[in-house]
Design an enzyme around this catalytic site. Structure first.
Site, PDB file in Angstrom:
ATOM      1  N   SER A 153      -4.691  -0.758 -10.837  1.00  0.00           N
ATOM      2  CA  SER A 153      -4.260  -1.887 -10.018  1.00  0.00           C
ATOM      3  C   SER A 153      -3.629  -1.337  -8.740  1.00  0.00           C
ATOM      4  O   SER A 153      -3.450  -0.131  -8.608  1.00  0.00           O
ATOM      5  CB  SER A 153      -3.229  -2.730 -10.774  1.00  0.00           C
ATOM      6  N   LYS A 154      -3.305  -2.253  -7.853  1.00  0.00           N
ATOM      7  CA  LYS A 154      -2.732  -1.869  -6.550  1.00  0.00           C
ATOM      8  C   LYS A 154      -1.519  -0.950  -6.705  1.00  0.00           C
ATOM      9  O   LYS A 154      -1.284  -0.072  -5.891  1.00  0.00           O
ATOM     10  CB  LYS A 154      -2.304  -3.117  -5.790  1.00  0.00           C
ATOM     11  N   ARG A 155      -0.785  -1.192  -7.761  1.00  0.00           N
ATOM     12  CA  ARG A 155       0.402  -0.406  -8.066  1.00  0.00           C
ATOM     13  C   ARG A 155       0.089   1.096  -8.093  1.00  0.00           C
ATOM     14  O   ARG A 155       0.942   1.931  -7.832  1.00  0.00           O
ATOM     15  CB  ARG A 155       0.868  -0.915  -9.439  1.00  0.00           C
TER      16      ARG A 155
END
Ligand code: GLU
Length: 470
Positions: free
Chosen positions: A240-242
């Site tokens: 994910s973007k994280r």
């Protein structure tokens, strides 16, 4: 013309950039086709008009182009193939493999929910009815008639997979407005594009069961499927973007080079003994489907940088310079000159092992590209003391006296050592101020290399700048 034995394809939905997972899927398809002298095709799955954008299509095309994954033939746009999708659905109606279903959306939902509750897949009551039962004017969808029995595929990664057909709903093929659904479009397009091998993320595994049913109903050969486990973040969680950069262009902007990223992505979820570094030719030769690992692969940014660094070392100097230009310019916004550029090219062999990315390469080259007068950091004051400057001014004379042919690492080193001995001081007393005068504290290699790479004129001028500033 005879068909190639292997045709693969990359079939992204244009809803965003070229994701790192998509880039790896494209790469696997590309390599597999190359290995077998086949074709690698590109299809943009833009049937979902609400989610597809021309910008995303362009980002994917640009991403693939940058990655160095050229496709064969024209780009196929799925939305343009609707007539073929409809024709396939109608042929299944004719052969009794699909049927008109007049259930209203509400009734369909209620019956589907009831089927779920009862623990089986949805079957419309219309599957057993025929033309005599059709109402005069009412909307209908074309629905697939899931047959009795089992569906089996032998996936090149996941092995043999068996579904009881009772698990599959009678899915819609054509909506009430006559538009084809995605599941049908994929089958028809893959067939019409002569695709032999479908290599894609394992989030599509269940679809391959449904699609196999459609292939069989149409009397078409089913391609060889290979469902590749998804890429996870370094922490093992879904990407994910994280986890940081996800799009290929972000890696480009961080200074990764395409061959490095290709090598890293090839090895991400595919193993080949202990070998980590592959040239393009070795990659196309070695890649195969059995080497794909069954468990999810984890991104490892350190390894990515290491592999990229190896590819920087293997790169041709002029090519590397061309790729590094935006980074060199960004590092020296106030005057990246053609002289500086020439110095960087001449120094490429020293720079390469010191950089894992082009960003780092530009940082390592900064001492070569800085425009004069080189700005001095605060700590320079102490290093460039009066005593040090006096020595620098004498050193300038000794250096000036060197012939151009002597302007090479060894004679320069000898000149500096000799100068220190003559002045009865340790080498550091000379080296430190000289390095500061020449680089302004930017990262730099051995002093004799710094002098060689800067050249006589630039070296003397930079020393002169420091002397005249005081
Ligand atoms: N369009 C699908 C996606 O982007 C891929 C479909 C396929 O490879 O069959 O996830």
């Amino acid at each position: 013309m005879s068909r190639p034995a292997v045709v693969t394809r990359f079939a992204p939905s244009p809803t965003g950039f070229l994701h790192i997972g998509g880039a790896r899927t494209a790469l696997f398809n590309y390599l597999y086709a190359k290995k077998h002298g086949g074709q690698f095709k590109l299809r943009i799955e833009d049937t979902d008009k609400a989610r597809s954008t021309p910008e995303a299509t362009q980002a994917i095309l640009d991403g693939l182009d940058w990655m160095g994954l050229p496709h064969d033939g024209d780009v196929v746009y799925q939305s343009q193939n609707a007539p073929a999708h409809i024709e396939a659905a109608m042929s299944m109606v004719e052969t009794g493999r699909a049927y008109r279903c007049y259930l209203s959306p509400e009734d369909q939902e209620a019956q589907r929910a009831a089927a779920r509750e009862a623990g089986h897949a949805f079957r419309s009551p219309w599957r057993e009815l025929g033309p005599a039962d059709y109402p005069d004017s009412a909307d209908y969808v074309i629905r697939f008639k899931v047959p009795e029995g089992e569906t089996v595929i032998t996936d090149a990664v996941q092995g043999k997979i068996t579904w009881n057909n009772k698990e599959f709903d009678d899915l819609v093929l054509l909506r009430a407005d006559g538009s084809p659904v995605y599941m049908l479009a994929v089958v028809v397009d893959d067939h019409n594009m002569d695709v032999t091998h479908v290599i894609r993320g394992d989030d599509h595994l269940i679809n391959s069961g449904r699609q196999t049913l459609i292939y069989r109903a149409l009397g078409w050969d089913v391609p060889q499927f290979a469902h590749v486990p998804l890429i996870h973040g370094p922490d093992g969680k879904k990407l994910s973007k994280r986890h940081g950069a996800l799009g290929a262009e972000a890696y480009r902007d961080d200074g990764y080079i395409p061959s490095g990223l290709r090598n890293y992505l090839m090895k991400l979820g595919w193993s080949h003994g202990d070998q980590e570094i592959f040239t393009d030719a070795q990659a196309a030769e070695a890649f195969d489907l059995p080497g794909i690992v069954k468990s999810a692969a984890r991104l490892d940014f350190e390894k990515m940088a290491y592999v990229n660094g190896k590819h920087i070392e293997m790169s041709d100097n002029a090519d590397l310079l061309a790729r590094a230009q935006p980074f060199l310019r960004a590092e020296t916004p106030d005057g990246y000159t053609s002289e500086a550029e020439a110095r960087v090219l001449a120094a490429m062999e020293d720079l390469k092992p010191r950089a894992k990315t082009l960003k780092e390469l530009a940082q390592q080259a900064f001492y070569l590209t800085r425009p004069r007068p080189v700005p001095m950091p605060a700590k320079a004051k102490k290093i460039l003391s009066e005593e040090a400057l006096n020595r620098l001014s004498e050193l300038q004379i000794s250096l000036e006296a060197l012939q151009d042919t002597q302007w090479q690492s060894e004679p320069l080193q000898a000149c500096l050592t000799d100068f220190a001995a003559r002045h009865g001081v340790g080498f550091g007393k000379i080296g430190q101020p000289l390095r500061m005068a020449l680089t302004g504290g930017a990262p730099s290699p051995d002093l004799s290399v710094v002098l060689t790479r800067l050249g006589k004129a630039e070296t003397l001028a930079r020393i002169g700048d420091v002397l005249s500033a005081t």
